[in-house]
Design an enzyme around this catalytic site. Structure first.
Site, short mmCIF file in Angstrom:
data_model
loop_
_atom_site.label_atom_id
_atom_site.label_comp_id
_atom_site.label_asym_id
_atom_site.label_seq_id
_atom_site.Cartn_x
_atom_site.Cartn_y
_atom_site.Cartn_z
N CYS A 1 0.84 -1.20 0.00
CA CYS A 1 0.00 0.00 0.00
C CYS A 1 0.88 1.25 0.00
O CYS A 1 1.73 1.41 0.87
CB CYS A 1 -0.89 -0.01 1.24
SG CYS A 1 -1.82 1.51 1.48
N CYS B 1 0.23 3.24 3.51
CA CYS B 1 0.71 2.80 4.83
C CYS B 1 1.75 1.69 4.78
O CYS B 1 2.33 1.33 5.80
CB CYS B 1 -0.47 2.34 5.69
SG CYS B 1 -1.09 0.69 5.26
N CYS C 1 -6.33 -1.98 0.62
CA CYS C 1 -5.36 -2.28 1.68
C CYS C 1 -6.13 -2.77 2.91
O CYS C 1 -7.00 -2.05 3.41
CB CYS C 1 -4.54 -1.04 2.02
SG CYS C 1 -3.48 -1.27 3.47
N CYS D 1 -5.13 -0.15 6.16
CA CYS D 1 -5.57 1.24 6.35
C CYS D 1 -6.87 1.58 5.61
O CYS D 1 -7.41 2.67 5.77
CB CYS D 1 -4.47 2.23 5.94
SG CYS D 1 -4.27 2.39 4.15
N ASP E 1 21.46 0.39 -16.02
CA ASP E 1 21.25 -0.82 -15.22
C ASP E 1 20.30 -1.75 -15.99
O ASP E 1 19.15 -1.39 -16.24
CB ASP E 1 20.63 -0.39 -13.88
CG ASP E 1 20.36 -1.55 -12.93
OD1 ASP E 1 20.31 -2.69 -13.41
OD2 ASP E 1 20.18 -1.30 -11.72
#
Length: 412
Positions: free
Chosen positions: A201, A204, A217, A220, A338
């Site tokens: 999430c 949170c 979520c 929360c 990368d």
């Protein structure tokens, strides 16, 4: 509403003229379009030039990890139904390139601007947009770009208090979290094929639950908002529940999703979905993407895929096996140096396709394909790869600078 008074000061006019002269010199020297260097020079001479150029325009900003160049083209086509449009159609999406594009559109009423994710907040401050389209956020250019949640936080803070109408993808939790700081959001169910950057999430840090197409979520309560626009098969559903057919020359589900978001943006400016979607049919290719070109008496379809989410979408639109596939990967500055992202791509989806591998980092890609149990040949260049491919149209998938190399080689 766009007016006709001249917003440019004498200094701004000098900056625009100088920028155009430098861009023309750069083009004449064969160094590309010149838009970035021209914009840099113009901004040096007048740091407020972008804001001045945007002053008389109704501006739309488009930002995302994937699909922003195409969506910018689709929105620009749709808005031409309502008046002249200026746009950075070639994808120069940082402040210098955007300034160059706007400098060329003195008669325009609308500015449709693609913006690099990292620059969105600053460009939004300068251009006072009427509408901002947010499509998705996923991992990209791992050595340069901030981790995706940091980008979402940058958007969230930068867009808080914005007067713009935000058109945002309800299916991407990072986009929803970023857009939720804004007062006026139109949610579009545009879908999300790549979910690997959205399992925790953003609010949170809890674990996301993803039953079916929904998400929330458990910790929360942050959850998917109810969309007012949606992509449904080959149709866009508008807020009244009417279904409008999508007619595109561009392939794949991702482009239908781009069209759905574009229709929602067009409606903000009073262009009805039917008109917007009909106009989007004009777009055949976007800066070479999806073009079918003739090379060595073969048909090659050029496909751009810059990151794991993009590769996943691209695999879903190539012709079935045994269609030959050429893969090309570079790791230059514009790609990100990368290449560890290659390990996030599911190359088993290419099983059954004859594969040729080219590009600066062909050996990195070869190792990855070997681990995925794919049959492939490493080639020196495009010419050799085409000669080794069995008959039929060839799908060529490349990341950013590899794609530019290919376009130069095939004369596209």
């Amino acid at each position: 509403m766009a007016g006709n008074s001249d917003p440019l000061t004498p200094r701004a006019k000098i900056a625009v003229t100088a920028g155009k002269a430098v861009a023309a010199a750069s083009r004449a020297a064969g160094r590309g379009s010149g838009s970035v260097i021209g914009g840099r020079v113009a901004l040096k001479l007048d740091p407020d030039l972008l804001a001045r150029l945007a002053q008389n325009l109704d501006v739309v900003l488009v930002s995302a990890t994937n699909g922003k160049t195409t969506t910018t083209r689709l929105i620009a086509e749709a808005l031409r139904a309502a008046g002249p449009v200026v746009s950075n159609a070639l994808g120069a999406n940082m402040p210098a390139g955007i300034t160059s594009a706007l400098a060329g559109g003195s008669e325009a009423r609308y500015g449709v601007i693609e913006v690099d994710e990292k620059y969105l907040a600053g460009v939004a401050r300068d251009t006072d947009p009427k509408c901002i389209a947010l499509l998705n956020l996923s991992r990209d250019q791992l050595d340069r770009a901030a981790e995706t949640r940091m980008l979402a936080e940058n958007w969230r803070e930068g867009l808080a208090g914005s007067k713009a109408v935000i058109v945002a993808n309800a299916d991407d939790p990072l986009v929803v979290w970023a857009a939720s700081s804004s007062a006026n959001v139109i949610w579009v169910a545009a879908g999300q094929m790549w979910k690997d950057d959205a399992w925790s999430c953003p609010s949170c840090g809890g674990v996301m639950q993803r039953p079916g197409d929904d998400w929330f979520c458990g910790d929360c309560g942050f959850r998917r908002p109810t969309p007012s626009w949606a992509l449904s098969g080959d149709h866009v559903l508008d807020p009244h529940g009417s279904a409008w057919p999508i007619h595109l020359q561009l392939p794949g589900r991702a482009n239908k999703a781009n069209a759905a978001s574009s229709a929602a943006v067009a409606a903000v400016f009073g262009v009805p979905p039917q008109v917007a979607l009909e106009r989007m049919y004009q777009v055949q290719a976007v800066a070479g993407r999806y073009d079918v070109v003739q090379f060595q008496e073969r048909d090659l379809r050029l496909l751009l895929a810059k990151n794991p989410a993009g590769w996943l979408e691209t695999f879903s639109l190539i012709d079935p096996p045994p269609t030959p596939v050429i893969l090309s990967v570079n790791a230059r500055g514009a790609d990100g140096t990368d290449t560890s992202w290659l390990w996030d791509v599911d190359y088993t989806r290419l099983t059954g396709h004859p594969i040729c591998v080219i590009g600066d980092r062909k050996l990195d890609l070869a190792v990855r394909l070997e681990v995925a149990n794919q049959q492939f040949q490493v080639c020196e260049n495009l010419d050799q790869a085409v000669q080794l491919c069995p008959p039929g149209r060839i799908e060529v998938i490349a990341n950013y600078t590899a794609f530019q190399d290919l376009r130069r080689r095939v004369g596209n």
